[in-house]
Scaffold this motif. Structure first.
Motif, PDB file in Angstrom:
ATOM      1  N   UNK A 129       0.836  -1.198   0.000  1.00 52.73           N
ATOM      2  CA  UNK A 129       0.000   0.000   0.000  1.00 52.73           C
ATOM      3  C   UNK A 129       0.873   1.250   0.000  1.00 52.73           C
ATOM      4  N   UNK A 130       1.870   1.244   0.848  1.00 52.05           N
ATOM      5  CA  UNK A 130       2.782   2.384   0.897  1.00 52.05           C
ATOM      6  C   UNK A 130       3.471   2.595  -0.442  1.00 52.05           C
ATOM      7  N   UNK A 131       3.868   1.512  -1.053  1.00 53.77           N
ATOM      8  CA  UNK A 131       4.537   1.603  -2.346  1.00 53.77           C
ATOM      9  C   UNK A 131       3.621   2.225  -3.392  1.00 53.77           C
ATOM     10  N   UNK A 133       0.825   3.918  -2.953  1.00 58.33           N
ATOM     11  CA  UNK A 133       0.435   5.277  -2.596  1.00 58.33           C
ATOM     12  C   UNK A 133       1.569   6.257  -2.859  1.00 58.33           C
ATOM     13  N   UNK A 134       2.767   5.889  -2.483  1.00 61.48           N
ATOM     14  CA  UNK A 134       3.902   6.790  -2.682  1.00 61.48           C
ATOM     15  C   UNK A 134       4.107   7.115  -4.141  1.00 61.48           C
ATOM     16  N   UNK A 135       4.056   6.091  -4.983  1.00 56.00           N
ATOM     17  CA  UNK A 135       4.270   6.328  -6.411  1.00 56.00           C
ATOM     18  C   UNK A 135       3.164   7.219  -6.977  1.00 56.00           C
ATOM     19  N   UNK A 137       1.301   9.335  -5.314  1.00 58.71           N
ATOM     20  CA  UNK A 137       1.383  10.668  -4.727  1.00 58.71           C
ATOM     21  C   UNK A 137       2.464  11.495  -5.406  1.00 58.71           C
TER      22      UNK A 137
ATOM     23  N   UNK B 127      11.590   3.735  -7.476  1.00 57.90           N
ATOM     24  CA  UNK B 127      10.796   2.756  -6.734  1.00 57.90           C
ATOM     25  C   UNK B 127      11.042   2.928  -5.241  1.00 57.90           C
ATOM     26  N   UNK B 129      12.235   5.457  -3.665  1.00 53.32           N
ATOM     27  CA  UNK B 129      11.755   6.759  -3.208  1.00 53.32           C
ATOM     28  C   UNK B 129      10.247   6.724  -2.979  1.00 53.32           C
ATOM     29  N   UNK B 130       9.549   6.162  -3.949  1.00 53.28           N
ATOM     30  CA  UNK B 130       8.101   6.036  -3.791  1.00 53.28           C
ATOM     31  C   UNK B 130       7.745   5.217  -2.569  1.00 53.28           C
ATOM     32  N   UNK B 131       8.456   4.167  -2.356  1.00 53.12           N
ATOM     33  CA  UNK B 131       8.198   3.311  -1.192  1.00 53.12           C
ATOM     34  C   UNK B 131       8.376   4.093   0.099  1.00 53.12           C
ATOM     35  N   UNK B 133       8.563   7.353   0.567  1.00 58.09           N
ATOM     36  CA  UNK B 133       7.643   8.483   0.662  1.00 58.09           C
ATOM     37  C   UNK B 133       6.231   8.020   1.010  1.00 58.09           C
ATOM     38  N   UNK B 134       5.793   6.963   0.382  1.00 57.30           N
ATOM     39  CA  UNK B 134       4.450   6.474   0.652  1.00 57.30           C
ATOM     40  C   UNK B 134       4.276   6.064   2.101  1.00 57.30           C
ATOM     41  N   UNK B 135       5.237   5.341   2.621  1.00 57.63           N
ATOM     42  CA  UNK B 135       5.132   4.906   4.015  1.00 57.63           C
ATOM     43  C   UNK B 135       5.135   6.093   4.956  1.00 57.63           C
ATOM     44  N   UNK B 137       4.281   9.172   4.240  1.00 59.04           N
ATOM     45  CA  UNK B 137       3.070   9.966   4.041  1.00 59.04           C
ATOM     46  C   UNK B 137       1.879   9.343   4.751  1.00 59.04           C
ATOM     47  N   UNK B 138       1.754   8.041   4.657  1.00 63.45           N
ATOM     48  CA  UNK B 138       0.648   7.369   5.339  1.00 63.45           C
ATOM     49  C   UNK B 138       0.781   7.500   6.844  1.00 63.45           C
ATOM     50  N   UNK B 144      -2.071   4.636   9.389  1.00 65.74           N
ATOM     51  CA  UNK B 144      -1.926   3.357  10.066  1.00 65.74           C
ATOM     52  C   UNK B 144      -2.646   3.462  11.403  1.00 65.74           C
TER      53      UNK B 144
END
Lengths: 188, 188
Positions: A129-131, A133-135, A137, B127, B129-131, B133-135, B137-138, B144
């Motif tokens: 989910x984080x992956x 969502x991050x991409x 976002x 990839x 970075x997105x990971x 950032x997503x974590x 950001x959430x 969570x």
DNA sequence: AGGTGTGGCTAACACTGTTAGCCACGACGT
DNA sequence: ACGTCGTGGCTAACAGTGTTAGCCACACCT
């Protein structure tokens, strides 16, 4: 259809059409042919409208994700929905999640498809989910430079993860009952 | 120190202390002992202040990440910085990135540490970075549920990715020159 | 008929970012 | 020494934001 739903409908249309800064109480009222203060006869405040949109977005996203048969197609479905409804996605994800305003179960329901992919593994579901969502976002924020091959990034991200997900422990194939805090909250 | 920097300083302190809704032109002016319209003698508008904060955040984050020797510690450094400066992180990441306002090179500089980890592989860097950032950001959005083991999520996420990163093609060990569009923009 | 809730209305308040226009002061050139 | 001019402050004001108070008409129900 109650007037309250009507308001939320207009808000959603306005949001997607003209952006978040355009969805203002007076503009909303104009669209309905009434005066701004009259909105407060149906809604406690703007935050309530936003919460309703957030809930709506979660339901739609969850419903879309239901159809995905495997992880890669779930990933592309996630991204596609977000790109098609960028403002709704933002409102669903950026707002601190008004859990108390949310109808019970929608947060859990949105999590189910992902949880099914990971065989009930909550930690792995949250990673994925984080992956995703991050991409999304970063892409929505215009963070990848123009010309960046975002497709390739997604392919790489989830191709490798797919193997890991299947190799995960199959301790709970059935999604756990949408209990109070911990269970269903991995995807929302 | 020029008055402009002074303004940005106050804005940063105000932002981290009292949240984004507190950093208002009048409040900013109050803190400086002047009147709100006087700010416009030094700054074109609020957007310029935000852009300056964004740039500042990118530099700080990039500098912090420099020290990380390997991918896992880079991941924890990323998360730690974001959790310690949540508002700055948001402003750096949520705002559409005013590239034209940004001093040249800071976007590229922020990307360097990650790019070094992946051996210059841009796709893999994005990839990761997105990971991350997503974590982040959430987590910052309170997504969570309370009690979720976020540490475990991060451990899982980057433990598996670490192997992939090292196995990446070593086509460019040296980070590419911070050229115009494509090169340095993976991390910002 | 009488009461009552529903859903409009206008006026107003406390904010927001921002512009216009005025004025004091200090430096600088002639 | 004197005029000129940029610098950096000021007040007043505007348009727009969310929101509250208070009034009023209408429909419905007893």
């Amino acid at each position: 259809m109650t007037r309250r739903e009507e308001i939320v409908d207009v808000a959603e249309r306005l949001l997607e059409r003209a952006g978040p800064q355009a969805v203002t109480m007076r503009r909303l009222a104009d669209e309905l042919g009434i005066q701004a203060p009259s909105l407060y006869k149906h809604v406690a405040g703007k935050h309530e409208i936003e919460a309703a949109l957030q809930q709506r977005a979660l339901q739609r996203l969850g419903a879309t994700l239901e159809a995905a048969p495997d992880l890669p197609s779930l990933a592309v479905a996630y991204r596609a929905w977000a790109l098609r409804h960028p403002r709704l996605y933002e409102i669903a994800t950026r707002l601190p999640l008004a859990r108390e305003r949310l109808a019970p179960g929608v947060e859990a329901a949105a999590a189910v498809p992902l949880l099914r992919m990971t065989g009930g593994d909550l930690t792995e579901a949250r990673v994925l989910w984080g992956l995703a969502h991050g991409l999304v976002d970063l892409e929505l924020a215009g963070r990848f430079p123009p010309g960046a091959d975002v497709d390739a990034v997604w392919a790489r991200a989830f191709a490798e993860r797919a193997g890991d997900a299947r190799a995960a422990p199959s301790d709970a194939v059935e999604p756990p009952d949408p209990g109070p805090a911990e269970s269903g909250a991995a995807g929302s």
